[in-house]
Design an enzyme around this catalytic site. Structure first.
Site, PDB file in Angstrom:
ATOM      1  N   TYR A  14      27.036 -26.829  -1.510  1.00  0.00           N
ATOM      2  CA  TYR A  14      27.832 -26.762  -0.277  1.00  0.00           C
ATOM      3  C   TYR A  14      28.939 -27.818  -0.288  1.00  0.00           C
ATOM      4  CZ  TYR A  14      28.802 -26.310   4.743  1.00  0.00           C
ATOM      5  OH  TYR A  14      29.412 -26.100   5.961  1.00  0.00           O
ATOM      6  N   SER A  19      34.629 -28.571   6.005  1.00  0.00           N
ATOM      7  CA  SER A  19      33.488 -29.223   6.661  1.00  0.00           C
ATOM      8  C   SER A  19      33.663 -30.723   6.497  1.00  0.00           C
ATOM      9  CB  SER A  19      32.195 -28.778   5.968  1.00  0.00           C
ATOM     10  OG  SER A  19      31.100 -29.574   6.355  1.00  0.00           O
TER      11      SER A  19
END
Ligand SMILES: NC(=O)c1ccc[n+]([C@@H]2O[C@H](COP(=O)([O-])OP(=O)(O)OC[C@H]3O[C@@H](n4cnc5c(N)ncnc54)[C@H](O)[C@@H]3O)[C@@H](O)[C@H]2O)c1
Length: 272
Positions: free
Chosen positions: A147, A134
């Site tokens: 995350y 990401s």
């Protein structure tokens, strides 16, 4: 020419499903793997692919799936370690369950895939492991600590693994998407305590990608183009390279923006 065999985790939805569709459209033999078995089957049926129910947090189950796919098809050419969950909130809003689940799916899930695929691909002398990280693996991302921690780890793992496997003919790529329009953005902390983080993610998305969010199909096409060039890192949309550059060359400006976001989130949380 022999058909390439691709296994896509988290293939029932969003980016994984789009990758599976793009691979099927190119004539690959695709296996859609997902913890949601019925959704995997539904996706696979529409794509003319094969479905398997797989929880990537289960190391032995992942190894079994890789063994049976490569046994049945004669090879495993592409492994997309894509399954992931979004976890958001300030550190004091996050409990053990948020940390444990996020590390288990987003990091250990990738590690399990790597452990399962490396012996098969090394024996073949070919293959490509593609890990969905990401932009949160490249940037400072508060309010999503578990995350961003896992995604930085996936970028680091991918870079080092790429160096290790290059001499044996196996490729490794990390994919770093910015915000993509998928169910993940509206489903932060799945099955866990809810908080205000979904709204904050949507606000960050609007700030960082003011022209709107691309869909997963666009990303999938960009990924397959990047893989054909054996890119180590695929950043999408390309404009996100500007965000990486800003953090590097104008860190004070980026820190100010981040500080504003955190203060706004905290203020909202304490508002009556
Ligand atoms: N959507 C975004 O903005 C965005 C941005 C950057 C990176 N990513 C990453 O892309 C990947 C795919 O996300 P998405 O946006 O398509 O989300 P999504 O929620 O649409 O799809 C995720 C899929 O993973 C599956 N999954 C969840 N836990 C699993 C497990 N333990 N084992 C197997 N499958 C599991 C879900 O059932 C779902 O089908 C994730 O790794 C995510 O972190 C997404």
């Amino acid at each position: 020419m022999r058909r390439q065999v691709a296994l896509v985790t988290g293939g029932a939805s969003g980016i994984g499903r789009a990758l599976a569709a793009a691979l099927s459209a190119r004539g690959h033999d695709v296996v859609v793997a997902d913890v949601d078995g019925p959704a995997a089957k539904a996706a696979a049926d529409t794509l003319g692919a094969q479905a398997v129910e797989l929880d990537v947090t289960d190391r032995a189950a992942f190894a079994d799936v890789v063994r049976s796919v490569s046994g049945e098809h004669g090879s495993l050419d592409l492994l997309f370690n894509n399954a992931g969950i979004g976890v958001g909130g300030l550190v004091d809003e996050l409990g053990d369950e948020h940390w444990d689940r996020c590390l288990a799916v987003n990091l250990h899930g990738v590690v399990h895939g790597v452990q399962a695929a490396v012996p098969v691909m090394t024996a073949q002398g070919s293959g490509h492991i593609v890990n969905t990280a990401s932009m949160a693996g490249l940037m400072t991302v508060p309010m999503m600590l578990p995350y961003t921690t896992t995604k930085h780890a996936v970028v680091a793992l991918s870079r080092a693994l790429r160096a290790e496997l290059k001499p044996v003919g196996v490729r490794v790529t990390a994919v770093c998407p910015g915000f993509i329009a998928t169910p993940l953005l509206d489903n932060l902390n799945p099955g866990m305590a809810a908080n205000d983080a979904t709204r904050s993610v949507r606000q960050s998305a609007a700030l960082l990608q003011p022209r709107g969010l691309p869909g997963p199909d666009e990303l999938a096409e960009a990924v397959l183009r990047g893989l054909a060039k054996d890119k180590a890192l695929i950043v999408f949309p390309r404009a996100q390279w500007g965000v990486v550059a800003a953090q590097r060359w104008a860190p004070a400006l980026v820190d100010r923006m981040i500080d504003q976001q955190v203060r706004a989130y905290r203020a909202r949380r304490t508002a009556p």
